[in-house]
Design a protein around this motif. Sequence first.
Motif, PDB file in Angstrom:
ATOM      1  N   VAL A 136      64.283  69.174  36.049  1.00 18.82           N
ATOM      2  CA  VAL A 136      63.603  68.179  36.880  1.00 18.82           C
ATOM      3  C   VAL A 136      64.042  68.336  38.327  1.00 18.82           C
ATOM      4  O   VAL A 136      65.213  68.597  38.611  1.00 18.82           O
ATOM      5  N   ARG A 137      63.085  68.154  39.239  1.00 17.64           N
ATOM      6  CA  ARG A 137      63.397  68.170  40.667  1.00 17.64           C
ATOM      7  C   ARG A 137      62.786  66.929  41.300  1.00 17.64           C
ATOM      8  O   ARG A 137      61.571  66.736  41.266  1.00 17.64           O
ATOM      9  N   ALA A 138      63.634  66.065  41.859  1.00 20.30           N
ATOM     10  CA  ALA A 138      63.185  64.881  42.589  1.00 20.30           C
ATOM     11  C   ALA A 138      63.102  65.262  44.064  1.00 20.30           C
ATOM     12  O   ALA A 138      64.083  65.718  44.649  1.00 20.30           O
ATOM     13  N   ILE A 139      61.933  65.087  44.657  1.00 17.53           N
ATOM     14  CA  ILE A 139      61.697  65.538  46.026  1.00 17.53           C
ATOM     15  C   ILE A 139      61.457  64.325  46.927  1.00 17.53           C
ATOM     16  O   ILE A 139      60.386  63.728  46.888  1.00 17.53           O
ATOM     17  N   PRO A 140      62.464  63.933  47.730  1.00 16.11           N
ATOM     18  CA  PRO A 140      62.256  62.834  48.674  1.00 16.11           C
ATOM     19  C   PRO A 140      61.221  63.208  49.727  1.00 16.11           C
ATOM     20  O   PRO A 140      60.943  64.391  49.958  1.00 16.11           O
ATOM     21  N   TYR A 141      60.678  62.203  50.388  1.00 17.99           N
ATOM     22  CA  TYR A 141      59.648  62.420  51.410  1.00 17.99           C
ATOM     23  C   TYR A 141      60.176  63.315  52.526  1.00 17.99           C
ATOM     24  O   TYR A 141      61.293  63.138  53.006  1.00 17.99           O
ATOM     25  N   ASN A 142      59.370  64.277  52.926  1.00 16.46           N
ATOM     26  CA  ASN A 142      59.628  65.145  54.071  1.00 16.46           C
ATOM     27  C   ASN A 142      60.925  65.947  53.924  1.00 16.46           C
ATOM     28  O   ASN A 142      61.579  66.251  54.903  1.00 16.46           O
ATOM     29  N   SER A 143      61.306  66.298  52.702  1.00 17.50           N
ATOM     30  CA  SER A 143      62.516  67.089  52.511  1.00 17.50           C
ATOM     31  C   SER A 143      62.151  68.551  52.279  1.00 17.50           C
ATOM     32  O   SER A 143      61.052  68.883  51.840  1.00 17.50           O
ATOM     33  N   ALA A 144      63.086  69.421  52.568  1.00 19.64           N
ATOM     34  CA  ALA A 144      62.887  70.853  52.371  1.00 19.64           C
ATOM     35  C   ALA A 144      63.169  71.197  50.910  1.00 19.64           C
ATOM     36  O   ALA A 144      64.148  70.720  50.330  1.00 19.64           O
ATOM     37  N   VAL A 145      62.289  71.987  50.324  1.00 20.07           N
ATOM     38  CA  VAL A 145      62.483  72.451  48.943  1.00 20.07           C
ATOM     39  C   VAL A 145      62.222  73.954  48.894  1.00 20.07           C
ATOM     40  O   VAL A 145      61.512  74.505  49.734  1.00 20.07           O
ATOM     41  N   THR A 146      62.794  74.594  47.904  1.00 21.87           N
ATOM     42  CA  THR A 146      62.557  76.018  47.737  1.00 21.87           C
ATOM     43  C   THR A 146      61.126  76.245  47.269  1.00 21.87           C
ATOM     44  O   THR A 146      60.526  75.384  46.634  1.00 21.87           O
ATOM     45  N   MET A 147      60.596  77.395  47.557  1.00 18.45           N
ATOM     46  CA  MET A 147      59.218  77.698  47.214  1.00 18.45           C
ATOM     47  C   MET A 147      59.100  78.474  45.899  1.00 18.45           C
ATOM     48  O   MET A 147      58.049  78.989  45.592  1.00 18.45           O
ATOM     49  N   PHE A 171      58.927  65.593  40.815  1.00 18.79           N
ATOM     50  CA  PHE A 171      58.545  64.237  41.198  1.00 18.79           C
ATOM     51  C   PHE A 171      58.606  64.167  42.716  1.00 18.79           C
ATOM     52  O   PHE A 171      59.680  64.261  43.302  1.00 18.79           O
ATOM     53  N   MET A 172      57.454  64.005  43.372  1.00 18.32           N
ATOM     54  CA  MET A 172      57.400  63.956  44.827  1.00 18.32           C
ATOM     55  C   MET A 172      57.253  62.508  45.284  1.00 18.32           C
ATOM     56  O   MET A 172      56.437  61.769  44.748  1.00 18.32           O
ATOM     57  N   ALA A 173      58.051  62.124  46.290  1.00 17.86           N
ATOM     58  CA  ALA A 173      58.042  60.746  46.795  1.00 17.86           C
ATOM     59  C   ALA A 173      57.294  60.653  48.117  1.00 17.86           C
ATOM     60  O   ALA A 173      57.167  61.626  48.858  1.00 17.86           O
ATOM     61  N   SER A 219      57.720  55.574  51.518  1.00 21.45           N
ATOM     62  CA  SER A 219      58.428  54.371  51.067  1.00 21.45           C
ATOM     63  C   SER A 219      59.402  54.644  49.924  1.00 21.45           C
ATOM     64  O   SER A 219      60.038  53.725  49.432  1.00 21.45           O
ATOM     65  N   GLY A 220      59.520  55.899  49.496  1.00 19.57           N
ATOM     66  CA  GLY A 220      60.476  56.237  48.439  1.00 19.57           C
ATOM     67  C   GLY A 220      59.911  56.102  47.043  1.00 19.57           C
ATOM     68  O   GLY A 220      60.640  56.209  46.064  1.00 19.57           O
ATOM     69  N   ASN A 221      58.610  55.865  46.928  1.00 21.59           N
ATOM     70  CA  ASN A 221      57.961  55.764  45.618  1.00 21.59           C
ATOM     71  C   ASN A 221      57.367  57.105  45.227  1.00 21.59           C
ATOM     72  O   ASN A 221      56.932  57.870  46.073  1.00 21.59           O
ATOM     73  N   ILE A 222      57.320  57.364  43.945  1.00 21.29           N
ATOM     74  CA  ILE A 222      56.784  58.615  43.440  1.00 21.29           C
ATOM     75  C   ILE A 222      55.281  58.643  43.682  1.00 21.29           C
ATOM     76  O   ILE A 222      54.563  57.735  43.283  1.00 21.29           O
ATOM     77  N   SER A 223      54.819  59.703  44.347  1.00 17.83           N
ATOM     78  CA  SER A 223      53.397  59.816  44.654  1.00 17.83           C
ATOM     79  C   SER A 223      52.718  60.906  43.850  1.00 17.83           C
ATOM     80  O   SER A 223      51.494  60.918  43.734  1.00 17.83           O
ATOM     81  N   ARG A 224      53.494  61.822  43.280  1.00 18.75           N
ATOM     82  CA  ARG A 224      52.898  62.938  42.540  1.00 18.75           C
ATOM     83  C   ARG A 224      53.897  63.478  41.524  1.00 18.75           C
ATOM     84  O   ARG A 224      55.081  63.588  41.821  1.00 18.75           O
ATOM     85  N   VAL A 225      53.404  63.809  40.322  1.00 17.85           N
ATOM     86  CA  VAL A 225      54.209  64.436  39.278  1.00 17.85           C
ATOM     87  C   VAL A 225      53.487  65.712  38.870  1.00 17.85           C
ATOM     88  O   VAL A 225      52.318  65.654  38.509  1.00 17.85           O
TER      89      VAL A 225
END
Length: 98
Positions: free
Chosen positions: A64-75, A84-86, A89-95
Motif C-alpha cells: 500500500v502507498r498513501a500519497i498525501p496531496y502534492n507530494s513527490a512519489v516514484t514513477m 490511496f491519493m489524498a 483537505s487530507g481526504n482520500i480522493s482516488r484509489v
Amino acid sequence: MNHYGKALVVMGFFALTACQSASKPETAAVAQDPESDLCGASQYQDYVGKPLSSLNSQRFDHQVRAIPYNSAVTMDFKLNRLNFMADKSGNISRVYCG
C-alpha cells in the motif's frame, strides 16, 4: 414570417438536444478489468472521502502507498500495489493500482 420563426425555434431545440452529452456512469456500475485490478482497488473505493489517516489502523493484503496531496512519489508502476491519493483537505480522493 410567423411560420419561419416557429420553424427556427424547433430547429434550434433539436440542435441543442443533439449537442447534449450522455451522463457519466457511476464508478460502481463500471465493470473493472481483472487484469488492471490486480491489487483489488475496486474493493476499497468506499475509502474515497475518508481521511488518509484512516489507513494507519488498517491491514492490507497488498503493498500500500498513501500519497498525501502534492507530494513527490516514484514513477515505478507495480500492478499489485494499492495507492490511496489524498486531496488538499487530507481526504482520500482516488484509489487505484500502480
